[in-house]
Design a protein around this motif. Structure first.
Motif, PDB file in Angstrom:
ATOM      1  N   VAL A   1       0.554  -1.025   0.472  1.00  0.00           N
ATOM      2  CA  VAL A   1       0.006   0.387   0.338  1.00  0.00           C
ATOM      3  C   VAL A   1       0.873   1.310   0.397  1.00  0.00           C
ATOM      4  CG1 VAL A   1      -1.933   1.329   1.374  1.00  0.00           C
ATOM      5  CG2 VAL A   1      -1.900  -1.000   1.255  1.00  0.00           C
ATOM      6  N   TYR A   2       2.191   1.031   0.637  1.00  0.00           N
ATOM      7  CA  TYR A   2       2.996   2.417   0.680  1.00  0.00           C
ATOM      8  C   TYR A   2       3.409   2.947  -0.131  1.00  0.00           C
ATOM      9  CZ  TYR A   2       3.073   1.967   5.899  1.00  0.00           C
ATOM     10  OH  TYR A   2       2.302   1.908   7.274  1.00  0.00           O
ATOM     11  N   ASN A   3       3.783   1.786  -1.339  1.00  0.00           N
ATOM     12  CA  ASN A   3       4.430   1.809  -2.294  1.00  0.00           C
ATOM     13  C   ASN A   3       3.576   1.173  -3.733  1.00  0.00           C
ATOM     14  OD1 ASN A   3       7.404   2.910  -1.400  1.00  0.00           O
ATOM     15  ND2 ASN A   3       6.990   0.721  -0.071  1.00  0.00           N
ATOM     16  N   CYS A   4       2.961   1.623  -3.571  1.00  0.00           N
ATOM     17  CA  CYS A   4       1.721   1.270  -4.851  1.00  0.00           C
ATOM     18  C   CYS A   4       1.434   1.820  -5.934  1.00  0.00           C
ATOM     19  CB  CYS A   4       0.218   0.470  -4.278  1.00  0.00           C
ATOM     20  SG  CYS A   4      -0.526   2.424  -4.096  1.00  0.00           S
ATOM     21  N   HIS A   5       2.484   2.489  -6.217  1.00  0.00           N
ATOM     22  CA  HIS A   5       2.310   3.423  -7.852  1.00  0.00           C
ATOM     23  C   HIS A   5       3.753   2.655  -8.776  1.00  0.00           C
ATOM     24  CE1 HIS A   5       2.398   6.558 -10.647  1.00  0.00           C
ATOM     25  NE2 HIS A   5       3.631   6.744 -10.515  1.00  0.00           N
ATOM     26  N   LEU A   6       3.079   1.593  -8.612  1.00  0.00           N
ATOM     27  CA  LEU A   6       4.424   0.185  -9.800  1.00  0.00           C
ATOM     28  C   LEU A   6       4.888   1.412 -10.596  1.00  0.00           C
ATOM     29  CD1 LEU A   6       2.493  -2.955  -8.682  1.00  0.00           C
ATOM     30  CD2 LEU A   6       4.378  -2.458  -7.765  1.00  0.00           C
ATOM     31  N   PRO A   7       3.894   2.236 -11.653  1.00  0.00           N
ATOM     32  CA  PRO A   7       4.996   2.698 -12.903  1.00  0.00           C
ATOM     33  C   PRO A   7       6.271   2.970 -12.411  1.00  0.00           C
ATOM     34  CG  PRO A   7       2.437   3.164 -13.008  1.00  0.00           C
ATOM     35  CD  PRO A   7       2.309   2.157 -11.836  1.00  0.00           C
ATOM     36  N   GLY A   8       5.948   4.233 -11.167  1.00  0.00           N
ATOM     37  CA  GLY A   8       7.601   5.064 -10.593  1.00  0.00           C
ATOM     38  C   GLY A   8       8.489   4.073 -10.678  1.00  0.00           C
ATOM     39  N   PHE A   9       8.455   2.755 -11.003  1.00  0.00           N
ATOM     40  CA  PHE A   9       9.348   1.897 -10.719  1.00  0.00           C
ATOM     41  C   PHE A   9      10.074   1.805 -12.378  1.00  0.00           C
ATOM     42  CE2 PHE A   9       7.865   0.174  -6.966  1.00  0.00           C
ATOM     43  CZ  PHE A   9       8.626   0.314  -5.821  1.00  0.00           C
ATOM     44  N   PHE A  10       8.963   1.691 -13.039  1.00  0.00           N
ATOM     45  CA  PHE A  10       9.944   1.711 -14.625  1.00  0.00           C
ATOM     46  C   PHE A  10       9.990   2.841 -15.182  1.00  0.00           C
ATOM     47  CE2 PHE A  10       6.483  -1.584 -13.434  1.00  0.00           C
ATOM     48  CZ  PHE A  10       7.093  -3.095 -14.217  1.00  0.00           C
ATOM     49  N   HIS A  11       9.506   3.524 -14.611  1.00  0.00           N
ATOM     50  CA  HIS A  11       9.683   5.267 -15.381  1.00  0.00           C
ATOM     51  C   HIS A  11      10.709   5.853 -14.956  1.00  0.00           C
ATOM     52  CE1 HIS A  11       5.541   5.094 -16.866  1.00  0.00           C
ATOM     53  NE2 HIS A  11       5.990   4.471 -17.953  1.00  0.00           N
ATOM     54  N   GLY A  12      11.307   5.735 -13.165  1.00  0.00           N
ATOM     55  CA  GLY A  12      12.113   6.214 -12.642  1.00  0.00           C
ATOM     56  C   GLY A  12      11.576   7.574 -12.290  1.00  0.00           C
ATOM     57  N   ARG A  13      10.288   7.952 -11.732  1.00  0.00           N
ATOM     58  CA  ARG A  13      10.114   8.743 -11.641  1.00  0.00           C
ATOM     59  C   ARG A  13       9.306   9.099 -10.344  1.00  0.00           C
ATOM     60  NH1 ARG A  13       8.609   9.086 -17.282  1.00  0.00           N
ATOM     61  NH2 ARG A  13       6.547   9.427 -16.932  1.00  0.00           N
TER      62      ARG A  13
ATOM     63  N   LEU B   1      16.307   4.496  -8.632  1.00  0.00           N
ATOM     64  CA  LEU B   1      15.937   5.716  -9.192  1.00  0.00           C
ATOM     65  C   LEU B   1      17.339   5.844 -10.234  1.00  0.00           C
ATOM     66  CD1 LEU B   1      15.031   8.513  -6.953  1.00  0.00           C
ATOM     67  CD2 LEU B   1      13.694   7.495  -9.080  1.00  0.00           C
ATOM     68  N   THR B   2      18.462   5.632  -9.819  1.00  0.00           N
ATOM     69  CA  THR B   2      19.454   4.938 -10.123  1.00  0.00           C
ATOM     70  C   THR B   2      19.466   4.206 -11.836  1.00  0.00           C
ATOM     71  OG1 THR B   2      20.615   3.982  -8.658  1.00  0.00           O
ATOM     72  CG2 THR B   2      21.054   6.332  -8.964  1.00  0.00           C
ATOM     73  N   ALA B   3      18.791   3.102 -11.446  1.00  0.00           N
ATOM     74  CA  ALA B   3      18.772   1.557 -11.859  1.00  0.00           C
ATOM     75  C   ALA B   3      18.507   2.573 -13.275  1.00  0.00           C
ATOM     76  CB  ALA B   3      18.331   0.817 -11.698  1.00  0.00           C
ATOM     77  N   VAL B   4      17.412   3.429 -13.312  1.00  0.00           N
ATOM     78  CA  VAL B   4      15.936   3.260 -14.775  1.00  0.00           C
ATOM     79  C   VAL B   4      16.749   4.707 -15.585  1.00  0.00           C
ATOM     80  CG1 VAL B   4      14.595   1.739 -14.283  1.00  0.00           C
ATOM     81  CG2 VAL B   4      14.319   4.120 -13.260  1.00  0.00           C
ATOM     82  N   ASN B   5      17.339   5.411 -14.280  1.00  0.00           N
ATOM     83  CA  ASN B   5      17.612   7.149 -15.293  1.00  0.00           C
ATOM     84  C   ASN B   5      19.358   7.044 -15.328  1.00  0.00           C
ATOM     85  OD1 ASN B   5      17.862   9.791 -15.402  1.00  0.00           O
ATOM     86  ND2 ASN B   5      16.158   9.710 -14.023  1.00  0.00           N
ATOM     87  N   PHE B   6      19.935   7.235 -16.494  1.00  0.00           N
ATOM     88  CA  PHE B   6      20.727   6.893 -16.447  1.00  0.00           C
ATOM     89  C   PHE B   6      21.950   8.427 -16.017  1.00  0.00           C
ATOM     90  CE2 PHE B   6      24.153   8.199 -19.819  1.00  0.00           C
ATOM     91  CZ  PHE B   6      25.113   7.436 -19.325  1.00  0.00           C
ATOM     92  N   ALA B   7      20.905   9.649 -16.536  1.00  0.00           N
ATOM     93  CA  ALA B   7      21.216  10.783 -16.536  1.00  0.00           C
ATOM     94  C   ALA B   7      21.691  11.267 -14.757  1.00  0.00           C
ATOM     95  CB  ALA B   7      20.456  11.838 -16.636  1.00  0.00           C
ATOM     96  N   LEU B   8      20.560  10.149 -14.431  1.00  0.00           N
ATOM     97  CA  LEU B   8      20.720  10.362 -12.535  1.00  0.00           C
ATOM     98  C   LEU B   8      22.104   9.983 -11.572  1.00  0.00           C
ATOM     99  CD1 LEU B   8      19.135  11.592  -9.205  1.00  0.00           C
ATOM    100  CD2 LEU B   8      18.338   9.931  -9.563  1.00  0.00           C
ATOM    101  N   ARG B   9      22.443   8.817 -13.247  1.00  0.00           N
ATOM    102  CA  ARG B   9      22.970   8.019 -12.075  1.00  0.00           C
ATOM    103  C   ARG B   9      24.676   8.713 -12.312  1.00  0.00           C
ATOM    104  NH1 ARG B   9      21.672   3.742 -15.064  1.00  0.00           N
ATOM    105  NH2 ARG B   9      22.937   3.583 -17.425  1.00  0.00           N
ATOM    106  N   ARG B  10      24.991   9.344 -14.159  1.00  0.00           N
ATOM    107  CA  ARG B  10      26.168   9.750 -13.716  1.00  0.00           C
ATOM    108  C   ARG B  10      26.351  10.843 -12.855  1.00  0.00           C
ATOM    109  NH1 ARG B  10      25.782  12.619 -19.735  1.00  0.00           N
ATOM    110  NH2 ARG B  10      28.392  12.990 -18.824  1.00  0.00           N
ATOM    111  N   LEU B  11      25.152  11.493 -11.480  1.00  0.00           N
ATOM    112  CA  LEU B  11      25.570  12.490 -10.999  1.00  0.00           C
ATOM    113  C   LEU B  11      25.707  11.574  -9.583  1.00  0.00           C
ATOM    114  CD1 LEU B  11      22.501  14.605 -11.632  1.00  0.00           C
ATOM    115  CD2 LEU B  11      24.953  15.663 -12.571  1.00  0.00           C
ATOM    116  N   THR B  12      25.739  10.780  -9.138  1.00  0.00           N
ATOM    117  CA  THR B  12      26.103   9.826  -7.922  1.00  0.00           C
ATOM    118  C   THR B  12      27.529   9.696  -8.153  1.00  0.00           C
ATOM    119  OG1 THR B  12      26.665   8.001  -9.049  1.00  0.00           O
ATOM    120  CG2 THR B  12      24.234   8.522  -8.384  1.00  0.00           C
ATOM    121  N   GLY B  13      28.114  10.323  -6.576  1.00  0.00           N
ATOM    122  CA  GLY B  13      29.627  10.828  -6.062  1.00  0.00           C
ATOM    123  C   GLY B  13      30.015  10.121  -5.062  1.00  0.00           C
TER     124      GLY B  13
END
Length: 283
Positions: free
Chosen positions: A18-30, A162-174
């Motif tokens: 229930v807390y995490n029922c917005h399942l499309p977010g995992f695929f879109h990374g948003r 988020l970093t798994a599906v969002n390449f731009a965000l993954r590049r910002l990790t440090g």
């Protein structure tokens, strides 16, 4: 697994879904930005998790303190107080997804580290984290200290997906992301060896809810007129309790099956246990 334990597990899984029922977010990374994000769930669950449909109480409190600066954020504090007075640490035992994860990890076959004086002392650390990282750090440094530097739930539920599906965000990790990932790894490994290690030693939300263990409407308590002080319940419990229902108790109720005198009971709204015992003994 016993029937009562199975029911608790079902409720834990249901809460996580229930807390995490917005399942499309995992695929879109948003991150979900709906109106329900203005509401906090009672358990530890990251706001930035792609599936989260509500906010985390710890994250919300820190954000409010950063914004308010020396003012009391009445809305979030009120929600936390209400949850504490009604549920107390029942939330830890039944309504927290990260607590469920730790319990499942502990079931992995491995050597286990048993509780003792060392763990009871270390359990005080979570109160320091509550005061230092959740309250003082946002006020003094205008940053959510716990979420930014420590929270393993945020890394697991938000950072990694988020970093798994969002390449731009993954590049910002440090360095900070590397640090948070290391913290998560330590917590997960420790949960295999030590029952609910994060809950017992580090969780500021559990520390806050534990302050209500005497006045919370729900939870377990000991009928002193039945109790023989055999301490079978304390020996059985994997948490650092000194008595069922104390500040370290997550109110799971599993110790009720151990007590041969049936002295561990659930609180009731109408008849406090002392009143029931007095009527039974004719006092």
């Amino acid at each position: 697994m016993k029937f009562k334990e199975r029911k608790r597990r079902i409720l834990q899984v249901a809460c996580a879904l229930v807390y995490n029922c917005h399942l499309p977010g995992f695929f879109h990374g948003r991150i979900y930005q709906g109106a329900s994000k203005s509401i906090c769930v009672p358990g530890l669950n990251c706001y930035s998790c792609p599936g989260a449909v509500a906010s985390c109480p710890v994250g919300s409190l820190q954000t409010a303190l950063v914004s308010a600066r020396y003012k009391i954020p009445c809305y979030i504090v009120g929600l936390l107080l209400l949850a504490g007075v009604i549920f107390g640490r029942v939330i830890c035992g039944y309504l927290c997804p990260f607590g469920l994860l730790q319990e499942l990890l502990y079931r992995i076959p491995s050597p286990k580290i048993r509780k003792g004086r060392w763990s009871r002392r270390l359990s005080l650390l979570k109160y320091g984290i509550l005061i230092g990282f959740v309250v003082l750090f946002p006020i003094l440094f205008a940053a959510p200290g716990f979420c930014k530097y420590l929270c393993p739930a945020g890394t697991l539920e938000a950072g990694l997906p988020l970093t798994a599906v969002n390449f731009a965000l993954r590049r910002l990790t440090g360095v900070l992301f590397t640090w948070k990932t290391a913290v998560l790894a330590v917590v997960l490994v420790s949960a295999v060896l030590i029952f609910r290690s994060f809950c017992r030693f580090l969780c500021p939300l559990g520390a806050f809810y534990s302050l209500f263990h005497k006045i919370a409407c729900l939870g377990v308590e000991v009928d002193k007129n039945r109790c023989t002080s055999c301490r079978a319940c304390v020996k059985f419990c994997k948490m650092d309790v000194q008595m069922p229902g104390d500040r370290e108790c997550i109110q799971c109720g599993e110790c009720r099956n151990i007590c041969q005198e049936q002295a561990v009971v659930w609180k009731t709204f109408r008849n406090p246990v002392s009143e029931k015992s007095n009527r039974r003994t004719g006092e």
